[in-house]
Scaffold this active site. Structure first.
Site, PDB file in Angstrom:
ATOM      1  N   ASP A   7       0.904  -1.399  -0.047  1.00 49.06           N
ATOM      2  CA  ASP A   7       0.012  -0.066  -0.078  1.00 49.06           C
ATOM      3  C   ASP A   7       0.954   1.338   0.071  1.00 49.06           C
ATOM      4  O   ASP A   7       1.860   1.269   0.722  1.00 49.06           O
ATOM      5  CB  ASP A   7      -0.919   0.125   1.186  1.00 49.06           C
ATOM      6  CG  ASP A   7      -1.737   1.259   1.150  1.00 49.06           C
ATOM      7  OD1 ASP A   7      -2.627   1.350   0.442  1.00 49.06           O
ATOM      8  OD2 ASP A   7      -1.737   1.912   2.537  1.00 49.06           O
TER       9      ASP A   7
ATOM     10  N   GLU B 266       1.084  -0.411  -5.047  1.00 46.25           N
ATOM     11  CA  GLU B 266       0.084   0.690  -5.571  1.00 46.25           C
ATOM     12  C   GLU B 266       1.029   2.036  -5.515  1.00 46.25           C
ATOM     13  O   GLU B 266       1.473   2.491  -4.385  1.00 46.25           O
ATOM     14  CB  GLU B 266      -0.854   0.710  -4.375  1.00 46.25           C
ATOM     15  CG  GLU B 266      -1.925   1.848  -4.585  1.00 46.25           C
ATOM     16  CD  GLU B 266      -2.228   2.309  -3.436  1.00 46.25           C
ATOM     17  OE1 GLU B 266      -3.278   3.343  -3.546  1.00 46.25           O
ATOM     18  OE2 GLU B 266      -1.832   2.155  -2.116  1.00 46.25           O
TER      19      GLU B 266
END
EC number: 2.4.1.18
Length: 728
Positions: free
Chosen positions: A405, A458
């Site tokens: 993330d 990401e």
């Protein structure tokens, strides 16, 4: 009593301000002989017991009414195994003395932990049920180098920090203690006097299980057995494999209708897993399941990186869920958050009274956007904690991939900061060199230790080489989310079709950089929250056009080079934004057949067709796997391309992004013959208008678009069609 133990030492020990309890407690050689000392608050009588015979060897004298006992063993010169018979409140208990056991952590482990190169620090740190010298109990160890005193407190000692102060291993800053009788399932924490003299109560950073919020204690729990990685699971992650990811938040996929309570891991195994398999997805991606205190963080502010959240059951229940997914042929991806952690006092923040896990300067250590703290990747023990965690989930739970993330927030020091709010690196640049090295090292170690498992990033900027090998200057991820493609295509789709001709490049631009990374095309949870609307609700037009636009878009997405990701609810066109506190709107699929059923059937067919035809996935990252046939017809918002497999077999993909059907639309092709329609998003099966080409069309020897042969098609309104050439 030996004259070496003075009153100040006893006072400090009882007050919990003595950092070296093993120098006082336990068995010691003194001028008077072997002396046993014990700190046993509330005890009235204590005897030293011979374990084999049960014979009382000596009664310890109470030297302080607060519980300090001492006594000399007559006629004994060498250390021996003993027990203590302790009378508390009139009841005698036979216990083993924690302070008769030697150091727990081996010298090599201590050295590797200090160097930050211990591949599996969780095998040493944390709480581990163990047997030492024939005594069952639990060994505890925690890194807190600046604490003045650390004690284990829990259900086994009335949460009393005086009873079990730990030994400090000065060479590593690790505190350790073996507590006889402490067992799996019991709650515990670490009580410490921190570097500033403040009393703190901390959960275990390496705890394998934890209490469900709002409680914050850790649970003693055995280390899970390793999960063997199969060849099938390895193949499912490869670059040439069909990868279609169903992204799920376990707490809101479906809930109990009677009380809106979560499904358990085992209930999800029985309901979510077969549903994802039936829908044709290849992977399940789980929003973070690490223990976290705040539901509204969706798991992205974890406090227990090594503990699956208790919201849905136990650690073993989570293993059952993963096993069920694997048995169904689904790989499991875990969203992993090594970028930041919350400020909750019971967790990592100022762990030992200093900024141990985080940077001390808020310009480096504080996330203004999320009110969270940033890991100090340059500290070896911190990096080791995180790298070990990545390996832990893959080896001990069978996780097949980690989706990392917020990578951009890690690798840029000025991420979301104004001038003066960040500190340049040693070369004056904005890159976080320590974070970059941490990511490269993590990916390198995973590649070496668990071949077949992969990582996905990401990463929202154009940082070069995110999914390129480290020896090429890359970060070493296997895949990167293509957020640029996602933003461009959604911006295009939300336009009224009459204006799309002026933004034609939003659909074509992605191919200009498509082979710079190994891309995943994500329609994730981030796109259906915070007022962005649902994917369906972004589509323009009346209800019919909204659904037609969505179907055409999905047909385009599944055909475009790159692996696929779809957040739950989008597969049946949920009309409202995602709400983490409620179930998906499954009622939309109740009653008679409707548009939502149509979208659900389309996604299922897209998955199965995509998986069946190698041309749609085998060469996602090879320019040979894609070719434009019609790229410049912006006036009619038509785009046509070819997907190709290694053998040269082609599938033609044609999209019409206007509500006007295009009849007799001619374009050049590479391979003449009969072309069969294998997917049409306008089919009545999906509640479309059922315009099309009668199932198949033959090519003509008519030159078009610089090619000798061509097809003349009917392009349905707001639709995407796929065609495959039938064998001669």
């Amino acid at each position: 009593m030996s004259d070496r133990i003075d009153r100040d030492v006893i006072n400090a020990l009882i007050a919990g301000h003595f950092a070296d309890p093993f120098s006082v407690l336990g068995m010691h050689k003194t001028t008077a002989g072997l002396e046993v000392r014990a700190l046993l608050p509330d005890a009235t009588d204590v005897w030293v017991i011979e374990p084999k015979t049960g014979r009382k060897l000596a009664k310890l004298e109470c030297l302080d009414s607060r519980g300090f006992f001492s006594g000399v063993i007559p006629r004994r010169k060498n250390f021996f195994r003993y027990q203590l018979a302790v009378v508390w409140h009139g009841q005698q208990n036979l216990i083993d003395d924690p302070y008769r056991f030697g150091p727990l952590i081996q010298e090599m482990d201590a050295w590797l932990l200090s160097e930050g190169t211990h591949l599996r620090p969780y095998e040493t740190l944390g709480a581990h049920a163990d047997t030492m010298d024939g005594v069952t109990g639990t060994r505890f160890s925690v890194w807190a180098p600046n604490a003045r005193r650390v004690s284990v407190v829990g259900q086994f000692n009335y949460w009393d920090g005086r009873r079990h102060p730990m030994r400090l291993r000065k060479e590593s800053g690790i505190w350790e203690l073996f507590i006889p009788g402490a067992h799996n399932g019991q709650l515990y924490k670490y009580e410490m006097i921190d570097a500033n003299g403040n009393l703190r109560l901390k959960s275990d950073p390496y705890a394998f299980e934890a209490q469900m919020r709002p409680e914050t204690a850790s649970l003693i729990c055995s280390l899970p057995e390793k999960v063997v990685q199969t060849e099938e699971r390895k193949k499912a992650n490869q670059f040439d494999a069909p990868i279609s990811i169903y992204e799920v938040h376990l707490g809101s996929w479906r809930r109990h209708t009677d009380n809106n309570f979560w499904l358990s891991y085992r209930e999800l195994a029985d309901q979510l897993v077969p549903y994802a398999k039936w829908m044709g997805f290849t992977h399940l991606e789980l929003l973070p399941i690490n223990e976290h205190p705040f539901d509204g963080s969706w798991g992205y502010q974890p406090t227990g990186l090594y503990a699956p959240t208790r919201r849905f059951g136990t650690r073993d229940d989570f293993r059952y869920f993963i096993d069920a997914a694997h048995a169904a042929g689904l790989n499991v991806i875990l969203d992993w958050v090594p970028g930041h952690f919350p400020t909750d006092d019971f967790a990592l923040a100022e762990f030992d009274g200093t900024n141990l896990y985080e940077h001390s300067d808020p310009r480096e250590g504080y996330h203004q956007d999320w009110n969270t703290l940033i890991y100090n990747y340059g500290r070896r023990e911190v990096s080791n904690f995180l790298v070990g965690n990545a390996l832990y989930w893959i080896e001990r739970f069978g996780i097949d991939a980690l989706r990392v993330d917020a990578v951009a927030s890690m690798i840029y020091r000025d991420y979301s900061r104004k001038e003066g709010e960040w500190i340049p690196n040693e070369f004056g640049g904005r890159e976080n060199l320590e974070a970059i090295e941490f990511l490269r090292n993590t990916n390198r170690i995973l590649g070496e230790q668990v071949s077949g498992a992969v990582t996905m990033a990401e990463e929202s900027t154009d940082f070069p080489g995110v999914s390129r090998p480290q020896d090429m200057g890359g970060l070493g991820f296997w895949y990167k989310w293509n957020l640029g493609w996602m933003h461009d295509t959604l911006d295009y789709m939300k336009l009224d079709p009459i204006y799309r001709q002026y933004h034609h490049d939003k659909l074509t631009f992605g191919m200009l950089y498509n082979y710079t990374e190994n891309f995943v095309l994500p329609l994730s949870h981030d796109e259906v929250v915070h007022g962005k609307k649902s994917i369906l609700d972004r589509m323009p037009g009346d209800a019919w056009q909204k659904f037609a636009n969505l179907r055409a878009y999905y047909g385009w997405m599944w055909a475009f080079p790159g692996k696929k990701l779809l957040f739950m609810g989008n597969e049946f066109a949920q009309g409202r934004e995602w709400n983490h506190d409620a179930s998906l709107d499954w009622h939309l699929l109740e009653g008679g057949d409707n548009w939502h059923h149509g979208v659900q059937r389309l996604v299922r067919d897209l998955n199965h067709t995509y998986r069946h035809h190698k041309a749609m996935h085998e060469l996602d990252f090879d320019p040979y796997g894609f070719e434009w046939l019609v790229v410049d017809d912006k006036e009619r918002s038509v785009l046509i391309f070819v997907r190709r497999d290694k053998e040269g077999n082609e599938i033609i993909v044609a999209s019409n992004f206007t509500p006007v059907p295009r009849h007799d639309y001619r374009f050049g092709i590479n391979q003449p013959g009969k072309w069969r329609e294998i997917l049409n998003t306008d089919s009545m099966h999906y509640h479309g208008s059922n315009a099309g080409n009668g199932g198949a069309v033959h090519s003509d020897e008519i030159a078009s678009h610089g090619r000798q042969h061509s097809l003349s098609l009917t392009l349905p309104p707001l639709a995407t069609i796929w065609l495959v050439r039938e064998a001669e």
